[in-house]
Design a protein around this motif. Structure first.
Motif, PDB file in Angstrom:
ATOM      1  N   ASN A  97      49.876  34.097   4.336  1.00 24.11           N
ATOM      2  CA  ASN A  97      49.848  33.407   5.638  1.00 24.11           C
ATOM      3  C   ASN A  97      49.249  32.029   5.409  1.00 24.11           C
ATOM      4  OD1 ASN A  97      49.451  36.524   6.320  1.00 24.11           O
ATOM      5  ND2 ASN A  97      50.480  35.525   8.028  1.00 24.11           N
ATOM      6  N   CYS A  98      50.095  31.047   5.577  1.00 23.28           N
ATOM      7  CA  CYS A  98      49.733  29.700   5.136  1.00 23.28           C
ATOM      8  C   CYS A  98      49.614  28.728   6.312  1.00 23.28           C
ATOM      9  CB  CYS A  98      50.831  29.229   4.187  1.00 23.28           C
ATOM     10  SG  CYS A  98      50.453  27.670   3.454  1.00 23.28           S
ATOM     11  N   SER A  99      48.827  27.685   6.105  1.00 20.73           N
ATOM     12  CA  SER A  99      48.675  26.648   7.133  1.00 20.73           C
ATOM     13  C   SER A  99      49.767  25.584   6.995  1.00 20.73           C
ATOM     14  CB  SER A  99      47.283  26.029   7.025  1.00 20.73           C
ATOM     15  OG  SER A  99      47.114  25.491   5.725  1.00 20.73           O
ATOM     16  N   ASN A 100      49.635  24.480   7.732  1.00 22.51           N
ATOM     17  CA  ASN A 100      50.689  23.443   7.786  1.00 22.51           C
ATOM     18  C   ASN A 100      50.888  22.776   6.430  1.00 22.51           C
ATOM     19  OD1 ASN A 100      49.852  23.820  10.619  1.00 22.51           O
ATOM     20  ND2 ASN A 100      51.247  22.115  10.992  1.00 22.51           N
ATOM     21  N   ASN A 101      52.103  22.866   5.934  1.00 25.87           N
ATOM     22  CA  ASN A 101      52.445  22.209   4.671  1.00 25.87           C
ATOM     23  C   ASN A 101      52.936  20.785   4.934  1.00 25.87           C
ATOM     24  OD1 ASN A 101      53.658  24.538   2.220  1.00 25.87           O
ATOM     25  ND2 ASN A 101      52.295  24.998   3.906  1.00 25.87           N
ATOM     26  N   TYR A 102      52.747  19.926   3.943  1.00 30.12           N
ATOM     27  CA  TYR A 102      53.355  18.602   3.987  1.00 30.12           C
ATOM     28  C   TYR A 102      53.663  18.204   2.553  1.00 30.12           C
ATOM     29  CZ  TYR A 102      48.859  16.903   2.377  1.00 30.12           C
ATOM     30  OH  TYR A 102      47.736  16.689   1.618  1.00 30.12           O
ATOM     31  N   GLY A 103      54.613  17.251   2.401  1.00 26.03           N
ATOM     32  CA  GLY A 103      54.998  16.800   1.067  1.00 26.03           C
ATOM     33  C   GLY A 103      56.454  16.395   1.063  1.00 26.03           C
ATOM     34  N   ALA A 104      57.015  16.254  -0.149  1.00 28.15           N
ATOM     35  CA  ALA A 104      58.396  15.805  -0.319  1.00 28.15           C
ATOM     36  C   ALA A 104      59.368  16.797   0.305  1.00 28.15           C
ATOM     37  CB  ALA A 104      58.700  15.680  -1.813  1.00 28.15           C
ATOM     38  N   PHE A 105      60.511  16.299   0.757  1.00 26.85           N
ATOM     39  CA  PHE A 105      61.641  17.102   1.242  1.00 26.85           C
ATOM     40  C   PHE A 105      61.398  17.790   2.586  1.00 26.85           C
ATOM     41  CE2 PHE A 105      62.146  17.766  -3.544  1.00 26.85           C
ATOM     42  CZ  PHE A 105      63.162  16.844  -3.698  1.00 26.85           C
ATOM     43  N   ARG A 114      45.059  21.060  13.111  1.00 27.31           N
ATOM     44  CA  ARG A 114      45.800  21.860  12.140  1.00 27.31           C
ATOM     45  C   ARG A 114      45.083  21.747  10.799  1.00 27.31           C
ATOM     46  NH1 ARG A 114      47.460  23.315  16.221  1.00 27.31           N
ATOM     47  NH2 ARG A 114      49.589  23.531  16.997  1.00 27.31           N
ATOM     48  N   ASP A 115      45.284  22.765   9.947  1.00 25.80           N
ATOM     49  CA  ASP A 115      44.806  22.691   8.568  1.00 25.80           C
ATOM     50  C   ASP A 115      45.995  22.280   7.704  1.00 25.80           C
ATOM     51  OD1 ASP A 115      43.126  23.225   6.195  1.00 25.80           O
ATOM     52  OD2 ASP A 115      44.644  24.760   5.859  1.00 25.80           O
ATOM     53  N   TRP A 116      45.837  21.251   6.889  1.00 24.61           N
ATOM     54  CA  TRP A 116      46.975  20.689   6.137  1.00 24.61           C
ATOM     55  C   TRP A 116      46.877  21.040   4.664  1.00 24.61           C
ATOM     56  CZ3 TRP A 116      51.077  18.868   8.706  1.00 24.61           C
ATOM     57  CH2 TRP A 116      50.882  18.588  10.068  1.00 24.61           C
ATOM     58  N   LEU A 117      47.997  21.523   4.135  1.00 24.33           N
ATOM     59  CA  LEU A 117      48.062  21.937   2.726  1.00 24.33           C
ATOM     60  C   LEU A 117      49.231  21.229   2.042  1.00 24.33           C
ATOM     61  CD1 LEU A 117      47.065  23.945   0.492  1.00 24.33           C
ATOM     62  CD2 LEU A 117      48.916  25.450   1.240  1.00 24.33           C
ATOM     63  N   TYR A 118      48.952  20.592   0.924  1.00 29.96           N
ATOM     64  CA  TYR A 118      50.010  19.930   0.162  1.00 29.96           C
ATOM     65  C   TYR A 118      50.949  20.998  -0.403  1.00 29.96           C
ATOM     66  CZ  TYR A 118      52.280  16.704  -3.036  1.00 29.96           C
ATOM     67  OH  TYR A 118      53.214  15.942  -3.689  1.00 29.96           O
ATOM     68  N   PHE A 138      43.378  15.991   1.421  1.00 26.82           N
ATOM     69  CA  PHE A 138      44.371  15.426   2.338  1.00 26.82           C
ATOM     70  C   PHE A 138      44.664  13.974   1.957  1.00 26.82           C
ATOM     71  CE2 PHE A 138      45.827  13.521   6.378  1.00 26.82           C
ATOM     72  CZ  PHE A 138      46.966  14.306   6.533  1.00 26.82           C
ATOM     73  N   GLU A 139      43.627  13.266   1.546  1.00 23.95           N
ATOM     74  CA  GLU A 139      43.797  11.834   1.252  1.00 23.95           C
ATOM     75  C   GLU A 139      44.761  11.629   0.075  1.00 23.95           C
ATOM     76  OE1 GLU A 139      40.905  13.367   2.132  1.00 23.95           O
ATOM     77  OE2 GLU A 139      41.040  12.374   4.101  1.00 23.95           O
ATOM     78  N   THR A 140      44.609  12.433  -0.993  1.00 27.76           N
ATOM     79  CA  THR A 140      45.504  12.242  -2.153  1.00 27.76           C
ATOM     80  C   THR A 140      46.914  12.743  -1.826  1.00 27.76           C
ATOM     81  OG1 THR A 140      44.847  14.378  -3.112  1.00 27.76           O
ATOM     82  CG2 THR A 140      43.641  12.416  -3.853  1.00 27.76           C
ATOM     83  N   GLY A 141      46.987  13.887  -1.139  1.00 27.06           N
ATOM     84  CA  GLY A 141      48.301  14.479  -0.852  1.00 27.06           C
ATOM     85  C   GLY A 141      49.114  13.625   0.104  1.00 27.06           C
ATOM     86  N   ILE A 142      48.457  13.068   1.103  1.00 27.89           N
ATOM     87  CA  ILE A 142      49.220  12.306   2.107  1.00 27.89           C
ATOM     88  C   ILE A 142      49.673  10.966   1.509  1.00 27.89           C
ATOM     89  CG2 ILE A 142      47.236  11.196   3.278  1.00 27.89           C
ATOM     90  CD1 ILE A 142      50.342  12.614   5.006  1.00 27.89           C
ATOM     91  N   HIS A 143      48.867  10.417   0.627  1.00 26.85           N
ATOM     92  CA  HIS A 143      49.268   9.170  -0.036  1.00 26.85           C
ATOM     93  C   HIS A 143      50.534   9.411  -0.863  1.00 26.85           C
ATOM     94  CE1 HIS A 143      48.789   5.207  -1.791  1.00 26.85           C
ATOM     95  NE2 HIS A 143      47.893   4.976  -0.852  1.00 26.85           N
ATOM     96  N   LYS A 144      50.538  10.494  -1.651  1.00 31.39           N
ATOM     97  CA  LYS A 144      51.728  10.835  -2.455  1.00 31.39           C
ATOM     98  C   LYS A 144      52.942  11.047  -1.560  1.00 31.39           C
ATOM     99  CE  LYS A 144      49.804  13.642  -6.187  1.00 31.39           C
ATOM    100  NZ  LYS A 144      49.809  14.962  -6.807  1.00 31.39           N
ATOM    101  N   THR A 145      52.702  11.704  -0.423  1.00 31.57           N
ATOM    102  CA  THR A 145      53.817  12.057   0.463  1.00 31.57           C
ATOM    103  C   THR A 145      54.450  10.809   1.065  1.00 31.57           C
ATOM    104  OG1 THR A 145      52.736  14.141   0.933  1.00 31.57           O
ATOM    105  CG2 THR A 145      54.430  13.442   2.493  1.00 31.57           C
ATOM    106  N   VAL A 146      53.618   9.914   1.580  1.00 33.18           N
ATOM    107  CA  VAL A 146      54.158   8.684   2.174  1.00 33.18           C
ATOM    108  C   VAL A 146      54.911   7.901   1.099  1.00 33.18           C
ATOM    109  CG1 VAL A 146      53.589   6.492   3.295  1.00 33.18           C
ATOM    110  CG2 VAL A 146      52.366   8.596   3.964  1.00 33.18           C
ATOM    111  N   ALA A 147      54.328   7.815  -0.096  1.00 25.37           N
ATOM    112  CA  ALA A 147      54.987   7.078  -1.185  1.00 25.37           C
ATOM    113  C   ALA A 147      56.327   7.736  -1.530  1.00 25.37           C
ATOM    114  CB  ALA A 147      54.072   7.026  -2.409  1.00 25.37           C
ATOM    115  N   TRP A 148      56.381   9.074  -1.517  1.00 20.19           N
ATOM    116  CA  TRP A 148      57.638   9.771  -1.844  1.00 20.19           C
ATOM    117  C   TRP A 148      58.730   9.407  -0.825  1.00 20.19           C
ATOM    118  CZ3 TRP A 148      61.207  12.906   0.478  1.00 20.19           C
ATOM    119  CH2 TRP A 148      62.190  13.443  -0.374  1.00 20.19           C
ATOM    120  N   TYR A 149      58.396   9.407   0.446  1.00 16.55           N
ATOM    121  CA  TYR A 149      59.416   9.068   1.461  1.00 16.55           C
ATOM    122  C   TYR A 149      59.891   7.622   1.281  1.00 16.55           C
ATOM    123  CZ  TYR A 149      59.324  13.482   3.953  1.00 16.55           C
ATOM    124  OH  TYR A 149      59.480  14.804   4.277  1.00 16.55           O
TER     125      TYR A 149
END
Ligand code: NAD
Ligand code: DAU
Length: 353
Positions: free
Chosen positions: A184-192, A222-226, A316-327
């Motif tokens: 049971n996982c929290s909110n994911n974010y990342g590529a795709f 929400r709790d955010w998970l890369y 969150f800071e490292t994961g969200i930076h990677k995510t924005v850069a990926w988009y």
């Protein structure tokens, strides 16, 4: 090999890429290719024999039975679902059909397959069901985070359908001995991630100078998970999880929606400033709240850390930076997704403006 359902979606495709890179083991991927499924996510595996794609519905028992007999997987990783809460409010039927009936059909076929296995193969077989923290309902500001012992209290048609599927998986373990694991996982974010979900929606709207819609007062948490951390957690649970157990997976990153949106805007201001030089946050617009909007989710992920040694690697800071850069680096992927169907969804949910 392993059989993955929903492997053309956001988390499923990240999982297949991660799995093959980490283990080298082959996957067969059963996906219906709904609006949320996208084979472009897996284009890097186009000529790789370790990924076999089959377009089909988990409700198609004949197809599932045939795939199990042909590929003889040692495990099933079940991602396939309708996953967007707002869509479940507009039309719950597909959620019942895929998340409940589909999981039931899959369990029935897998039970028959597993019962036909012998010795070591039977003992080593696993059915891993990927679920959500939303089954636990909503927390108040001072409540402790969800543990695996928290009572189920789903509030949306989506979370109710996922809760039902979790109960079916539990019952197949207790009644038939099927070797199941549930996460049971929290909110994911990342590529795709399909741009109906908060983070990619905000990103795309900002880049096209559209309003950034915040439901209600923007203070829902929400709790955010890369997503890469989620994939590693699933590998850990598959390898060492105790049969019949559930594991909560989270990022220890509780954020209000406003915090998330401001962070995305600030990274965009740095990486791709707006043509008019205004901060992207100026586009924030408060809109009507989501009906039944859960106020807060938070995950206590101590069990998976204690038993299996997993914890998230990204903040969150490292994961969200990677995510924005990926988009920003993959605007071609975005352009292919922003099709007629997506425009129709935006009009349904946010109006024409
Ligand atoms: P997604 O909507 O991006 O992808 C779902 C995939 O399932 C798509 O490829 C779709 O084509 C496929 N699918 C849908 N119905 C199907 C059917 N009947 N038969 C076969 N394939 C079908 O979803 P996601 O965000 O990648 O979520 C994957 C799983 O993880 C879901 O079970 C979801 O409930 C769970 N989950 C998601 C999150 C999140 O933050 N995204 C968090 C926790 C749990
Ligand atoms: O908690 C895990 C769940 O996270 C998963 O089970 C779901 O599959 C996944 O979609 C996600 O559900 P949420 O409803 O939390 O995610 P979403 O991105 O839709 O919304 C996140 C928060 O942002 C939520 O409080 C609603 C708010 N929101 C969302 C959208 C799309 C807005 O304020 N504006 C928006 O336009």
């Amino acid at each position: 090999m392993i059989l993955v359902t929903g492997g053309a979606g956001f988390i499923g495709s990240n999982f297949i890429l991660d799995w093959i890179a980490a283990t080298g083991e082959a996957t067969v991927n059963l996906d219906k290719l709904t609006y949320a499924g996208n084979l472009e996510n897996l284009v890097s595996l186009k000529d790789d024999s370790r990924h076999v794609f089959v377009r089909g519905d988990i409700n198609d028992r004949e197809l599932v039975g045939r795939m199990l007999a042909e590929h003889q997987p040692r495990a099933i990783i079940h991602f396939a679902a309708e996953s967007h809460v707002d869509r479940s409010i507009h039309g719950p039927g597909e959620f019942i059909q895929t998340n409940i009936n589909g999981t039931f059909s899959l369990l029935e076929e897998v039970r028959a397959y597993w019962q036909g296995l012998q010795g070591e193969e039977k003992a080593a077989f696993r059915f891993l069901h990927v679920s959500t923290d939303e089954v636990y309902g909503s927390l108040g500001p001072n409540d402790p985070p969800f543990t695996e012992a928290t009572a189920y209290a789903p509030n949306s048609p989506y979370s109710a359908s996922k809760a039902a599927s979790d109960h079916l998986v539990r019952a197949y373990h207790h009644t038939y001995g099927l070797p199941t694991l549930t996460t049971n996982c929290s909110n994911n974010y990342g590529a795709f991630q399909f741009p109906e979900k908060l983070i990619p929606l905000i990103l795309l709207n900002a880049l096209t100078a559209k309003p950034l819609p915040i439901y209600g007062d923007g203070l829902n948490v929400r709790d955010w998970l890369y997503v890469g951390d989620h994939c590693a957690a699933i590998r850990a649970v598959l390898a060492g999880g105790r049969l019949g157990e559930t594991y909560n997976i989270g990022g220890w990153n509780e954020k209000t929606n406003l915090d998330v949106v401001h962070t995305v805007c600030a990274i965009l201001d740095e990486l791709k400033p707006a043509a008019d030089h205004k901060p992207y946050a100026a586009l924030i617009t408060y809109v009507k709240d989501r009906p039944g909007h859960d106020r807060r989710y938070a995950i206590d992920a101590h069990k998976v850390e204690r038993e299996l040694g997993w914890k998230p690697m990204e903040t969150f800071e490292t994961g969200i930076h990677k995510t924005v850069a990926w988009y920003l680096d993959n605007m071609g992927w975005v352009e292919n997704i922003v099709s007629g169907e997506y425009q129709k969804w935006l009009a349904t949910q946010y109006g024409k403006g």
